[in-house]
Scaffold this active site. Structure first.
Site, mmCIF file in Angstrom:
data_model
loop_
_atom_site.group_PDB
_atom_site.id
_atom_site.type_symbol
_atom_site.label_atom_id
_atom_site.label_comp_id
_atom_site.label_asym_id
_atom_site.label_seq_id
_atom_site.Cartn_x
_atom_site.Cartn_y
_atom_site.Cartn_z
ATOM 1 N N CYS A 12 0.719 -1.256 -0.196
ATOM 2 C CA CYS A 12 -0.162 -0.141 -0.252
ATOM 3 C C CYS A 12 1.171 1.313 -0.011
ATOM 4 O O CYS A 12 0.231 2.099 -0.019
ATOM 5 C CB CYS A 12 -0.937 -0.147 1.016
ATOM 6 S SG CYS A 12 -2.179 -1.277 1.089
ATOM 7 N N HIS A 48 -2.627 8.897 4.951
ATOM 8 C CA HIS A 48 -2.986 7.559 4.717
ATOM 9 C C HIS A 48 -4.583 7.318 5.159
ATOM 10 O O HIS A 48 -5.316 6.868 4.089
ATOM 11 C CB HIS A 48 -2.046 6.403 5.468
ATOM 12 C CG HIS A 48 -2.470 5.032 4.748
ATOM 13 N ND1 HIS A 48 -2.022 4.620 3.665
ATOM 14 C CD2 HIS A 48 -2.877 3.852 5.278
ATOM 15 C CE1 HIS A 48 -2.417 3.486 3.376
ATOM 16 N NE2 HIS A 48 -2.935 3.020 4.374
ATOM 17 N N GLU A 98 -1.459 6.621 12.944
ATOM 18 C CA GLU A 98 -1.145 7.815 12.183
ATOM 19 C C GLU A 98 -1.358 9.243 12.864
ATOM 20 O O GLU A 98 -0.613 10.214 13.053
ATOM 21 C CB GLU A 98 -2.145 8.093 10.825
ATOM 22 C CG GLU A 98 -1.616 8.873 9.720
ATOM 23 C CD GLU A 98 -1.922 8.496 8.377
ATOM 24 O OE1 GLU A 98 -1.525 8.997 7.450
ATOM 25 O OE2 GLU A 98 -3.323 7.864 8.629
ATOM 26 N N LYS A 125 -9.368 8.985 1.100
ATOM 27 C CA LYS A 125 -9.850 7.685 0.978
ATOM 28 C C LYS A 125 -11.320 7.821 1.322
ATOM 29 O O LYS A 125 -12.025 6.617 1.133
ATOM 30 C CB LYS A 125 -8.996 6.749 1.594
ATOM 31 C CG LYS A 125 -7.496 6.181 1.282
ATOM 32 C CD LYS A 125 -6.970 5.301 2.099
ATOM 33 C CE LYS A 125 -5.372 4.891 1.167
ATOM 34 N NZ LYS A 125 -4.574 5.991 1.528
ATOM 35 N N HIS A 177 -9.808 2.686 -0.688
ATOM 36 C CA HIS A 177 -8.347 2.340 -0.763
ATOM 37 C C HIS A 177 -7.871 1.414 -2.154
ATOM 38 O O HIS A 177 -8.304 0.357 -1.958
ATOM 39 C CB HIS A 177 -8.097 1.606 0.507
ATOM 40 C CG HIS A 177 -6.593 1.497 0.970
ATOM 41 N ND1 HIS A 177 -5.606 1.657 0.142
ATOM 42 C CD2 HIS A 177 -6.132 1.074 2.133
ATOM 43 C CE1 HIS A 177 -4.546 1.649 0.739
ATOM 44 N NE2 HIS A 177 -4.662 0.959 1.745
ATOM 45 N N PHE A 230 0.957 -3.054 4.677
ATOM 46 C CA PHE A 230 1.297 -4.401 5.511
ATOM 47 C C PHE A 230 2.692 -4.520 5.316
ATOM 48 O O PHE A 230 3.315 -4.252 4.224
ATOM 49 C CB PHE A 230 0.302 -5.645 4.668
ATOM 50 C CG PHE A 230 -0.858 -5.617 5.125
ATOM 51 C CD1 PHE A 230 -1.609 -4.801 6.092
ATOM 52 C CD2 PHE A 230 -1.914 -6.357 4.647
ATOM 53 C CE1 PHE A 230 -2.842 -4.836 6.449
ATOM 54 C CE2 PHE A 230 -3.215 -6.442 4.736
ATOM 55 C CZ PHE A 230 -3.607 -5.545 5.880
#
Length: 427
Positions: A174, A314, A325, A346, A351, A410
């Protein structure tokens, strides 16, 4: 030798808002969420049955030859079409660039998984039967190998535009979009290229990919309200909305761009990426690793913490990401974190894995050019562990000079990219 500075001379996006940067800008700055039900495959056994898909995408209508479209995964189709448009927007052509000094570096989390999955379903699992052994031959599409490998998204763009410089794909999950932009910046600064086509692309709306994320409870389950499902930093967030998309940028050495009178949309100021070495899918709530990545990008860009005017987060809408975050912003900016407008687009686009941060980088460039901070849609109830200024629901006019775009993925990768206004003075 004077320092080689990097500017953005073109960009294009194909997103759930539609084909083109104009559609992206309209949806994001007017807070028009793009979620909807998944209809092109059976999701009746899935807990999450919604996503954000690109509407009416027809690669042939958008300029691909039918024979090329047939041998490409959907992600590669998106990359080639968007790259053509970005290249043209930058005022470039095959005759105006030295092909040996022009490269491609695009990010993708899953590459051509959709093409491979479709072949598996067609050949290996006939209706109402158990999987069978595959016989090599006419049963399998001869383009399978080239189509599913992640490198296809970059080498097909290089071949289509006739570029003979470095060609590589960043497959860092990502964070792949900003990682590709950072790698492209480094190629130019190092003198290995004058122009690099970069960005990110993913087309993950397939049964296996959606079900994989669904099984680990990463996806939102607000099936009855898909446009309200992605709600970053909101108290009632329950997972991200899976999406597809592509964002392509043209990076160029500033002197090269100015000599040919190219349009300049912004500057790439600095980039950093670090690993938290913590867990494959979980995040520490303190945000230390992301904070270190942001701080390193500031150091490389020679930008002070007080100079950041906007953060495109993000903001995946999962409980742990948004908490992590928020902690990272507080660690990095201290009390100044409360003055910086932060938003997650997003909430509108979903996403799109490796494409997301590339698209969000384009949003940052738009924000810098227009002097408008995009909102976080669906922000209704403040979360106790997310207490910063998330620009709820309505865009905000604000003069901007420096924007930070970050991504987490991830395997624990955290990446940060700093972008500047085209007129920003750099030391």
């Amino acid at each position: 030798m004077s320092e080689r500075r990097v500017v953005v001379t073109g960009y294009e996006a194909i997103t759930p808002a539609g084909a083109g940067a104009a559609a992206l800008q309209d949806a994001v700055f007017n807070a028009r969420p793009c979620g909807g039900p998944v209809t092109h495959f059976d999701v009746s056994r899935n807990s999450s049955q919604i996503a954000a898909a690109i509407p009416d995408f027809d690669p042939v209508a958008l300029g691909l030859e039918q024979s090329d479209a047939a041998r490409m995964d959907r992600a590669t189709q998106l990359a080639v079409i968007a790259a053509r448009a970005a290249f043209a927007r930058a005022g470039l052509s095959a005759d105006s660039v030295n092909p040996l000094r022009a490269g491609v570096c695009i990010g993708s989390a899953i590459g051509g998984t959709g093409f491979m999955e479709e072949q598996f379903r067609r050949v290996c699992v006939p209706a109402e039967q158990k999987p069978q052994w595959v016989s090599v031959g006419t049963e399998v599409d001869p383009h399978l190998y080239g189509a599913f490998l992640a490198f296809s998204v970059s080498v097909e763009v290089a071949r289509d535009l006739g570029l003979n410089g470095p060609a590589t794909t960043m497959a860092t999950g990502c964070t792949a979009g900003v990682d590709a932009i950072g790698a492209a910046e480094n190629l130019i600064r190092a003198g290995l290229a004058d122009v690099v086509i970069t960005g990110g692309v993913d087309a993950p709306l397939t049964p296996i990919v959606l079900t994989s994320f669904d099984n680990i409870r990463a996806l939102t389950r607000r099936n009855d309200a898909p446009q309200r499902a992605s709600r970053p930093f909101d108290r009632d967030r329950d997972g991200f909305l899976l999406a597809e998309g592509c964002g392509i940028l043209v990076l160029e050495e500033e002197g090269h761009a100015r000599r040919r009178g190219a349009p300049i949309h912004g500057r790439v100021l600095g980039y950093a990426s670090l690993s938290n070495a913590y867990h494959m899918t979980s995040l520490s709530p303190d945000g230390e690793a992301l904070s270190r990545a942001i701080s390193e990008s500031l150091t490389r860009a020679r930008i002070n913490v007080g100079d950041v005017d906007y953060i495109n987060a993000h903001g995946s809408s999962t409980p742990q990401n948004d908490r992590n975050e928020t902690g990272a912003f507080k660690r990095t900016f201290g009390d100044g974190a409360y003055r910086i407008p932060i938003s997650s687009t997003k909430s509108i686009l979903g996403h799109s894995l490796g494409a997301a941060s590339a698209i969000e980088s384009i949003v940052c460039l738009m924000a810098l050019e227009e002097g408008v901070v995009p909102p976080t849609a669906n922000y209704e109830t403040p979360s106790p562990d997310c207490d910063l200024d998330y620009v709820p629901n309505v865009a905000r006019e604000l003069s901007l000079r420096v924007a930070e775009c970050n991504a987490s993925g991830f395997s624990g990768i955290h990446s940060a990219l700093l972008l500047g206004h085209k007129d920003l003075r750099v030391s």
